[in-house]
Motif scaffolding. Structure first.
Motif, PDB file in Angstrom:
ATOM      1  N   ALA A   6      13.790 -28.011  25.134  1.00 25.52           N
ATOM      2  CA  ALA A   6      12.533 -28.633  24.650  1.00 25.52           C
ATOM      3  C   ALA A   6      12.426 -30.119  24.372  1.00 25.52           C
ATOM      4  CB  ALA A   6      12.208 -27.944  23.227  1.00 25.52           C
ATOM      5  N   ASP A   7      13.846 -30.593  24.073  1.00 27.17           N
ATOM      6  CA  ASP A   7      13.808 -32.253  23.974  1.00 27.17           C
ATOM      7  C   ASP A   7      13.785 -32.812  25.381  1.00 27.17           C
ATOM      8  OD1 ASP A   7      14.104 -32.026  21.215  1.00 27.17           O
ATOM      9  OD2 ASP A   7      16.421 -32.028  21.195  1.00 27.17           O
ATOM     10  N   ALA A   8      14.378 -32.173  26.503  1.00 31.40           N
ATOM     11  CA  ALA A   8      14.187 -32.569  27.819  1.00 31.40           C
ATOM     12  C   ALA A   8      12.613 -32.632  28.086  1.00 31.40           C
ATOM     13  CB  ALA A   8      14.990 -31.854  28.748  1.00 31.40           C
ATOM     14  N   LYS A   9      11.995 -31.567  28.018  1.00 35.28           N
ATOM     15  CA  LYS A   9      10.560 -31.675  28.051  1.00 35.28           C
ATOM     16  C   LYS A   9       9.707 -32.611  27.443  1.00 35.28           C
ATOM     17  CE  LYS A   9       8.097 -28.517  26.092  1.00 35.28           C
ATOM     18  NZ  LYS A   9       7.260 -27.336  25.441  1.00 35.28           N
ATOM     19  N   GLU A  10      10.155 -33.095  26.344  1.00 38.26           N
ATOM     20  CA  GLU A  10       9.300 -34.049  25.848  1.00 38.26           C
ATOM     21  C   GLU A  10       9.639 -35.600  25.885  1.00 38.26           C
ATOM     22  OE1 GLU A  10      10.329 -33.554  21.535  1.00 38.26           O
ATOM     23  OE2 GLU A  10       9.230 -31.405  21.386  1.00 38.26           O
ATOM     24  N   ALA A  11      10.717 -35.626  26.808  1.00 38.31           N
ATOM     25  CA  ALA A  11      11.048 -36.826  27.458  1.00 38.31           C
ATOM     26  C   ALA A  11      10.259 -37.189  28.528  1.00 38.31           C
ATOM     27  CB  ALA A  11      12.671 -36.684  27.855  1.00 38.31           C
ATOM     28  N   PHE A  12       9.553 -36.200  29.105  1.00 38.50           N
ATOM     29  CA  PHE A  12       8.803 -36.505  30.176  1.00 38.50           C
ATOM     30  C   PHE A  12       7.093 -36.284  29.812  1.00 38.50           C
ATOM     31  CE2 PHE A  12      12.808 -36.118  31.898  1.00 38.50           C
ATOM     32  CZ  PHE A  12      12.969 -36.917  32.737  1.00 38.50           C
ATOM     33  N   ILE A  13       6.845 -36.393  28.513  1.00 43.62           N
ATOM     34  CA  ILE A  13       5.462 -36.243  28.129  1.00 43.62           C
ATOM     35  C   ILE A  13       4.646 -37.719  28.583  1.00 43.62           C
ATOM     36  CG2 ILE A  13       3.799 -36.448  26.265  1.00 43.62           C
ATOM     37  CD1 ILE A  13       5.675 -34.523  24.629  1.00 43.62           C
ATOM     38  N   VAL A 191      14.680 -41.442  35.628  1.00 45.59           N
ATOM     39  CA  VAL A 191      14.840 -40.186  35.104  1.00 45.59           C
ATOM     40  C   VAL A 191      16.082 -40.216  34.248  1.00 45.59           C
ATOM     41  CG1 VAL A 191      15.463 -37.809  35.879  1.00 45.59           C
ATOM     42  CG2 VAL A 191      13.705 -38.964  36.930  1.00 45.59           C
ATOM     43  N   TYR A 192      17.205 -40.751  34.390  1.00 48.40           N
ATOM     44  CA  TYR A 192      18.243 -40.916  33.850  1.00 48.40           C
ATOM     45  C   TYR A 192      17.967 -41.397  32.373  1.00 48.40           C
ATOM     46  CZ  TYR A 192      22.283 -39.264  37.006  1.00 48.40           C
ATOM     47  OH  TYR A 192      23.010 -38.716  37.864  1.00 48.40           O
ATOM     48  N   LYS A 193      17.387 -42.444  32.209  1.00 47.80           N
ATOM     49  CA  LYS A 193      17.412 -43.148  31.264  1.00 47.80           C
ATOM     50  C   LYS A 193      16.197 -42.501  30.290  1.00 47.80           C
ATOM     51  CE  LYS A 193      18.313 -48.042  32.682  1.00 47.80           C
ATOM     52  NZ  LYS A 193      18.079 -49.452  32.714  1.00 47.80           N
ATOM     53  N   ARG A 194      15.337 -41.788  30.965  1.00 44.46           N
ATOM     54  CA  ARG A 194      14.433 -40.988  29.955  1.00 44.46           C
ATOM     55  C   ARG A 194      15.281 -40.109  29.008  1.00 44.46           C
ATOM     56  NH1 ARG A 194       8.673 -40.616  28.868  1.00 44.46           N
ATOM     57  NH2 ARG A 194       7.708 -42.305  30.417  1.00 44.46           N
ATOM     58  N   ALA A 204      21.413 -35.007  31.975  1.00 47.77           N
ATOM     59  CA  ALA A 204      21.247 -35.956  32.954  1.00 47.77           C
ATOM     60  C   ALA A 204      22.582 -35.857  34.117  1.00 47.77           C
ATOM     61  CB  ALA A 204      21.301 -37.372  32.254  1.00 47.77           C
ATOM     62  N   ASN A 205      23.755 -35.415  33.681  1.00 54.07           N
ATOM     63  CA  ASN A 205      24.757 -35.629  34.533  1.00 54.07           C
ATOM     64  C   ASN A 205      24.618 -34.392  35.633  1.00 54.07           C
ATOM     65  OD1 ASN A 205      25.920 -37.944  33.672  1.00 54.07           O
ATOM     66  ND2 ASN A 205      26.897 -36.933  32.031  1.00 54.07           N
ATOM     67  N   GLN A 206      23.982 -33.302  35.236  1.00 55.37           N
ATOM     68  CA  GLN A 206      23.741 -32.179  35.879  1.00 55.37           C
ATOM     69  C   GLN A 206      22.897 -32.431  37.188  1.00 55.37           C
ATOM     70  OE1 GLN A 206      22.303 -28.755  33.846  1.00 55.37           O
ATOM     71  NE2 GLN A 206      24.156 -29.135  32.430  1.00 55.37           N
ATOM     72  N   CYS A 226       6.194 -37.583  38.706  1.00 53.83           N
ATOM     73  CA  CYS A 226       7.527 -37.358  38.159  1.00 53.83           C
ATOM     74  C   CYS A 226       7.676 -36.695  36.823  1.00 53.83           C
ATOM     75  CB  CYS A 226       8.473 -38.635  38.320  1.00 53.83           C
ATOM     76  SG  CYS A 226      10.331 -38.259  37.950  1.00 53.83           S
ATOM     77  N   ASN A 227       6.876 -37.412  36.051  1.00 60.62           N
ATOM     78  CA  ASN A 227       6.762 -36.907  34.501  1.00 60.62           C
ATOM     79  C   ASN A 227       6.079 -35.503  34.516  1.00 60.62           C
ATOM     80  OD1 ASN A 227       7.560 -39.390  33.491  1.00 60.62           O
ATOM     81  ND2 ASN A 227       5.745 -40.160  33.012  1.00 60.62           N
TER      82      ASN A 227
END
Length: 270
Positions: A6-13, A191-194, A204-206, A226-227
């Motif tokens: 959920a947090d990863a998803k929100e990183a790309f709003i 993407v990494y920094k997001r 991110a490391n995956q 990308c988002n």
């Protein structure tokens, strides 16, 4: 169930947030040009690029940086009509609201611009300029000729047009700045920094080179696309995490889910 997907998803709003600004080589170069243009005698500056390359975010960043230091203003939302634009301009010039029943006298605005030359140096950031009618753009050009108002105009460049504004203004534009889609290296950093900005180091490391190759090809290096792709991918992950967690390998990023996301939003056709 954790909140990591959920947090990863929100990183790309896809939203304009200066706090989320990620400095990349291309955007840094464009921002430095914008910042440098403020100190030049340039009447007009054109910032152009495809939708999703970060033009609005750069204007926001410039405005936030200088709003307490310069006479700088940001017309972020395109005016619905000519009067609405001049109501905004009247407020910038006078600090007051234009009387509702007053008529717009363009010559009065031009005269005011000439009058304050040498007394005020106004910078007006105009976003989404492709939404303005040609007649209003021509009036903006004339206002810039007064020498007291510098317009920084953001415009979409599409596949079908060869920079309409540049042709329209011709020599009136003294500086042009182009934002381009990111290359694969820049997109990887983005993407990494997001993810890292939200403490999602494990996810991110995956991500591997094969994932970034796919992401870049599917989105053509466009940040907005990308988002959209990664938001959808993590939305799918979130669904499986809630309903069928045994189908998720928590230690490996799934190319299959990335492809599912691309299919869902129409980036990949089967």
């Amino acid at each position: 169930m954790s909140r990591r997907y959920a947090d990863a998803k929100e990183a790309f709003i896809d939203e304009i947030n200066v706090d989320d600004y990620i400095e990349l080589e291309g955007s840094k170069r464009a921002y430095d040009q914008l910042e440098h243009s403020l100190g030049k005698s340039t009447k007009m500056v054109l910032l152009f690029g495809k939708p999703g390359t970060g033009k609005t975010l750069l204007l926001h960043r410039l405005f936030q940086r200088y709003k307490y230091q310069r006479d700088i203003h940001f017309i972020e939302t395109p005016s619905g009509n000519r009067r609405e634009f001049y109501e905004k301009l009247f407020r910038i010039f006078s600090g007051q609201t234009m009387p509702k029943k007053s008529k717009i006298n363009f010559e009065t605005f031009v005269a005011f611009g000439k009058k304050i030359k040498g007394e005020r140096s106004i910078v007006i950031l105009v976003d989404e300029a492709q939404m303005y009618p040609k007649e209003l753009m021509e009036e903006i050009r004339i206002l810039s000729d007064t020498g007291s108002i510098k317009f920084v105009i953001s415009l979409h460049k599409t596949e079908d047009e060869d920079l309409i504004a540049k042709q329209h203004f011709q020599s009136r534009i003294w500086e042009t700045i182009e934002l381009k889609n990111a290359d694969r290296k820049e997109l990887k950093t983005y993407v990494y920094k997001r993810l890292l900005n939200r403490g999602l180091t494990e996810i991110a490391n995956q991500l591997e080179d094969k994932h970034f190759k796919f992401i870049h090809k599917a989105t053509e290096g466009n940040f907005r696309e990308c988002n959209k792709l990664l938001y959808t991918a993590f939305e799918i992950y979130e669904y499986y995490d809630r309903h069928e967690p045994k189908k998720i390998d928590f230690n490996k990023f799934s190319m299959k889910i990335l492809e599912m996301a691309a299919i869902k939003i129409g980036m990949l056709h089967v």
